[in-house]
Design a protein around this motif. Structure first.
Motif, PDB file in Angstrom:
ATOM      1  N   LEU A  31       0.814  -1.216   0.000  1.00 55.86           N
ATOM      2  CA  LEU A  31       0.000   0.000   0.000  1.00 55.86           C
ATOM      3  C   LEU A  31       0.848   1.267   0.000  1.00 55.86           C
ATOM      4  N   ARG A  46      -0.498   5.531  -2.871  1.00 49.53           N
ATOM      5  CA  ARG A  46      -1.730   6.072  -2.292  1.00 49.53           C
ATOM      6  C   ARG A  46      -1.991   7.502  -2.749  1.00 49.53           C
ATOM      7  N   SER A  51      -5.333   5.210 -11.015  1.00 50.83           N
ATOM      8  CA  SER A  51      -5.462   3.830 -10.575  1.00 50.83           C
ATOM      9  C   SER A  51      -4.203   3.091 -10.992  1.00 50.83           C
ATOM     10  N   THR A  53      -1.312  -0.279 -10.450  1.00 52.39           N
ATOM     11  CA  THR A  53      -0.924  -1.610  -9.968  1.00 52.39           C
ATOM     12  C   THR A  53       0.579  -1.768 -10.143  1.00 52.39           C
ATOM     13  N   GLU A 459      -9.458   2.419  -2.427  1.00 56.16           N
ATOM     14  CA  GLU A 459      -8.425   1.521  -1.930  1.00 56.16           C
ATOM     15  C   GLU A 459      -8.612   1.410  -0.422  1.00 56.16           C
ATOM     16  N   PHE A 469      -9.374  -3.331  -3.420  1.00 60.10           N
ATOM     17  CA  PHE A 469      -9.243  -2.295  -4.441  1.00 60.10           C
ATOM     18  C   PHE A 469     -10.457  -2.390  -5.358  1.00 60.10           C
ATOM     19  N   SER A 471     -12.944  -0.153  -8.455  1.00 54.63           N
ATOM     20  CA  SER A 471     -13.074   1.011  -9.328  1.00 54.63           C
ATOM     21  C   SER A 471     -14.270   0.857 -10.244  1.00 54.63           C
TER      22      SER A 471
END
Length: 637
Positions: A31, A46, A51, A53, A459, A469, A471
Motif C-alpha cells: 500500500l 496512495r 489507478s 498496480t 483503496e 481495491f 473502481s
C-alpha cells in the motif's frame, strides 16, 4: 451490478477504522510502495492521482513470469492476445486487432519504446528483457497524455530495472523445456567509486510446436505447420548512475517464425519477422534550491523490422524508425502544500520508413517533429485531500496541434482508506504507416483519435493482511483509426465515425501474511457500446477473473499457482471464441544457499483455446499453447 459494487466499496470505506502498527507488514509495503510513471517523479501509490498496480521483483519470482506479457496478464482489467508472432495487450475493453500496442505507452526506466512507423511496443518475446533483472513493473490506468503526449491513451507501463546500490551482486539462470525451449540470462551489479553499474543479458531459443490449422487441410495438405513456430532472441541492458546522472543502454533482437501463413502466404513455408530495438537514454536531476528541482532527459532510439512472406514471388517488407528527444522539467514547491510541474519536450523523428516489394514496390516515408509543453499543479488544501490538475499542448508536424486536460481528487477519509475521483483526456496521432498508407481510395483526412475517461477508485485496508481495491470507470473513444482494406501488405485506414463507449467495474482483494503466503483475486467487467449496440467490437472479453497464491520464494521450498479465466471474445467474422480457464504452476527448491532448482508448468490442465487475430490471417482465431514444462537452475552470489 455496478450499483451494488459501488455500495459495497463505499460501505467498506466508511465502516473502516484507522489501522496502525509500529512495524510495517507485507501489506503495508504494497500500500505504501512508490512509483515514477504517473508524475515522472517518485510518489507513494496512495497519493498518485490514478489507478495503479505494481508488480514487484518478488512477485515475478513467486509466479515464474517470463515475459512482460506474462506479468501484465495477472493485472485486473488487462488481457493479452497472441497471433504466434506478436503479443498485444487489451485494457478495459480496448484491443483492436493488429494494433501492436500502439494505444499504450510502454517505458523502460521512463524511456518510451513505442516506435514511430507503426507506434508499436513490444511486450512479448520481441521485447528482449530479463524479468529477473526488473525491480518492479508499474501500470498506470487511463489517459496519461498530459505527461507523455501521443499514444498514452489507455495506460502507461513502466518497467523499472534493478540498479546498483554500491554492493556487488551476480545472478544467472538456465532454463530448458518443452518444444526445444532453452534460455540463459545473467545480471550483475557493481560500483566503481561513486558510479553504480547494473547490467543484464538474455538469450532465448525455442523450436516451437507443430501446429494444426484446419483451414489449410485441403488439396493434399494435412494442415500441420512443422517447424515454423520458432523463436530466437538475445539482448543486453545496462544502467549507470552517478549522483543525479543516469544512463540506460539497451539492445535486443528477435527472429520469429510465423506458422499461420499471414497475408495469403504459402502455408508451411518459412515465414518470419525480425525485430531489432536499441536506445541510449541520458538523464540528469539536480536540486537547485530547497523548493526547486530540475530534470533533463535526452535519448536516441532506433527500431528496425524485416519480414519475409513466402508467396510467388516472395514478398518482403521492412521498416526503420529513428528518433531523438529532449525533455526539460522543473518541479517548483510553491508552498509546502502546493507543487507546480512545468515541462517542455521535443522529439524529432529523423527516419520513419516502410517498404514492401516482390509483387510491386511500395515505399512510405514520413519523418516528423513534435514539440509539447505541459503544466501540472498538485495542491493539498487539507492533510487528507489533494487536487491535481494538468494540461498539455502538443504540436505534431504531421497532424497539427492538440491539447489534453486532466483533473483528479484524492481523499483519505481515514488512515486505511483512499478514494480517488479521476478525469482525463488523451489522444493518439496517426502513426507514419497509417498517415502514408491511408489515402489510397479513402477521401477523408486522417485525424488523431481521442479518449475521455472518468473513474472512481477506492483503496481500502481491511486488516493487517487484507486489502480491497475497487473502481468504476467510463471510457469514451472517438475517431479510432481502423482498416478499410489492403493493398499487398499495406493497409488502408480511416477514422471510425462511430464513438465507442466502454464502461465497467473492477474489484480485487489482496492477502499478504507475515508468514510469506501471498494471494490475490480479482474480477473485471466491461460492457462495450458502438453507438447503441452492445458488444459489437471484436476481441473484448466481458468478464475477467484472476487468482493467484504463492509462498515465500526465499524459503527452502516455494510454490506459486495462478488462474486466468476469460469469457468469449468476438472475432472479425462475427463469431466468438470459447471461454477458457488456464492454470499455471511454479515451484523451486533451495539446493544450497546460492543455488535453486525450479519447475514451471504452464496451462497445467492442457486446455485448448484460441485468441482472435486480425484479417491478415485466413482464420479469425489462433490456437494457443497447450501444456508446457520448464526446468530452471538459478545461481546467485
Amino acid at each position: 451490478m455496478i450499483t451494488r459494487l459501488t455500495f459495497f466499496v463505499l460501505f467498506s470505506a466508511a465502516a473502516a477504522t484507522a489501522l496502525s502498527q509500529e512495524t510495517p507488514t507485507p501489506l503495508d509495503d504494497l500500500l505504501n510502495a512508490r512509483i515514477n510513471a504517473a508524475a515522472k517523479y517518485e510518489q507513494p501509490v496512495r497519493d498518485v492521482p490514478a489507478s495503479v498496480t505494481i508488480i514487484t521483483a518478488e512477485e515475478i519470482e513467486r509466479y515464474g513470469f517470463e515475459t512482460l506479457a506474462d506479468a501484465l496478464r495477472s493485472i485486473r482489467g488487462l488481457y493479452t492476445s497472441y497471433d504466434r508472432n506478436y503479443a498485444t495487450l487489451g485494457v478495459r475493453g480496448f484491443s483492436r486487432l493488429t494494433d501492436y500496442n500502439n494505444r499504450l505507452l510502454v517505458l523502460i526506466d521512463g524511456h518510451p519504446i513505442n516506435e514511430p512507423v507503426f507506434g508499436s511496443a513490444g511486450v512479448g518475446t520481441d521485447l528482449v528483457l530479463d524479468l529477473y533483472a526488473v525491480e518492479r513493473i508499474e501500470f498506470v490506468r487511463g489517459p496519461s497524455s498530459v505527461m507523455y503526449g501521443t499514444g498514452a491513451m489507455f495506460g502507461v507501463v513502466n518497467v523499472v530495472m534493478k540498479r546498483g546500490d554500491g554492493s556487488r551482486t551476480a545472478s544467472a539462470i538456465a532454463r530448458s523445456g518443452s518444444s526445444g525451449f532453452r534460455s540463459g540470462s545473467a545480471s550483475s551489479t557493481a560500483s566503481v567509486g561513486k558510479t553504480n553499474i547494473a547490467i543484464s543479458g538474455l538469450w532465448r531459443s525455442e523450436n516451437g510446436s507443430n501446429l494444426y490449422f484446419p483451414e489449410f487441410a485441403t488439396g493434399g495438405s494435412d494442415g500441420i505447420s512443422r517447424g515454423r513456430d520458432y523463436d530466437r532472441s538475445g539482448g543486453v541492458m545496462a544502467h549507470i548512475t552517478n549522483g543525479g546522472f543516469e544512463a540506460t543502454l539497451h539492445y535486443g533482437v528477435r527472429t520469429k517464425g510465423v506458422p499461420g501463413a499471414s497475408y495469403d502466404s504459402n502455408f508451411n513455408e518459412d515465414e518470419w519477422t525480425i525485430d531489432r530495438r536499441k536506445f541510449i537514454d541520458l538523464s540528469y536531476e539536480r536540486t537547485l534550491t530547497p523548493r526547486l528541482r530540475l530534470a533533463v532527459r535526452s535519448y536516441w532510439d532506433r527500431y528496425d523490422y524485416d519480414g519475409r512472406y513466402p508467396t510467388s514471388p516472395a514478398l518482403r517488407d521492412n521498416s526503420l524508425g529513428e528518433k531523438f528527444a529532449l525533455e526539460t522539467r522543473l518541479a517548483w514547491d510553491v508552498r509546502s502544500n502546493d507543487r507546480m510541474t512545468f515541462g517542455v519536450e521535443a522529439t524529432e523523428v529523423t527516419r520513419a520508413e516502410y517498404r514492401y516489394w516482390g509483387n510491386g514496390d511500395l515505399r512510405l516515408r514520413g519523418p516528423f517533429k513534435t514539440i509539447a509543453g505541459y503544466i501540472q499543479n498538485e495542491y493539498q488544501p487539507a492533510t487528507n485531500l489533494s487536487v491535481t490538475a494538468g494540461l498539455r499542448v502538443e504540436h505534431n508536424s504531421g497532424v497539427g496541434s492538440w491539447f489534453n486536460p486532466r483533473v483528479a481528487v484524492v481523499f483519505d477519509p481515514s488512515k486505511s482508506t483512499t478514494i480517488k475521483l479521476l478525469y482525463g483526456q488523451a489522444y493518439r496521432a496517426p502513426d507514419v504507416y497509417e498517415l502514408e498508407a491511408f489515402g489510397r481510395g479513402v477521401s477523408n483526412n486522417l485525424k488523431p483519435e481521442k479518449v475521455r475517461t472518468a473513474e472512481l477508485v477506492v483503496e481500502q485496508k481491511l486488516s493487517d493482511s487484507f486489502a480491497l481495491f475497487g473502481s468504476l470507470f467510463a471510457n469514451k473513444a472517438e475517431g479510432l483509426i481502423d482498416t478499410v482494406g489492403s493493398e499487398g501488405l499495406a493497409q488502408k485506414y480511416r477514422n471510425d465515425p462511430k464513438a465507442e463507449d466502454a464502461n465497467g467495474a473492477e474489484v480485487q482483494i489482496d492477502y499478504r501474511a507475515p508468514s510469506g503466503v501471498w494471494a490475490y483475486a480479482s474480477w473485471s467487467l466491461v460492457r462495450v457500446r458502438d453507438d447503441d449496440v452492445l458488444e459489437i467490437v471484436a476481441n473484448v472479453p466481458q468478464h475477467l477473473l484472476r487468482f493467484g497464491v504463492s509462498t515465500n520464494p526465499a524459503a527452502r521450498l516455494h510454490g506459486g499457482f495462478d488462474l486466468n479465466y476469460e469469457t468469449s471474445r468476438g472475432t472479425t467474422d462475427g463469431l466468438r471464441t470459447s471461454p477458457f480457464l488456464v492454470a499455471n504452476a511454479t515451484s523451486s527448491f533451495a539446493l544450497t544457499n546460492h543455488l535453486r532448482a525450479g519447475l514451471t508448468v504452464r496451462n497445467l490442465f492442457d486446455r485448448r483455446y484460441s485468441n482472435p487475430v486480425g484479417a491478415e490471417f485466413r482464420s479469425s482465431s489462433m490456437q494457443q499453447d497447450g501444456r508446457t514444462f520448464e526446468v530452471m537452475l538459478h545461481v546467485t552470489k
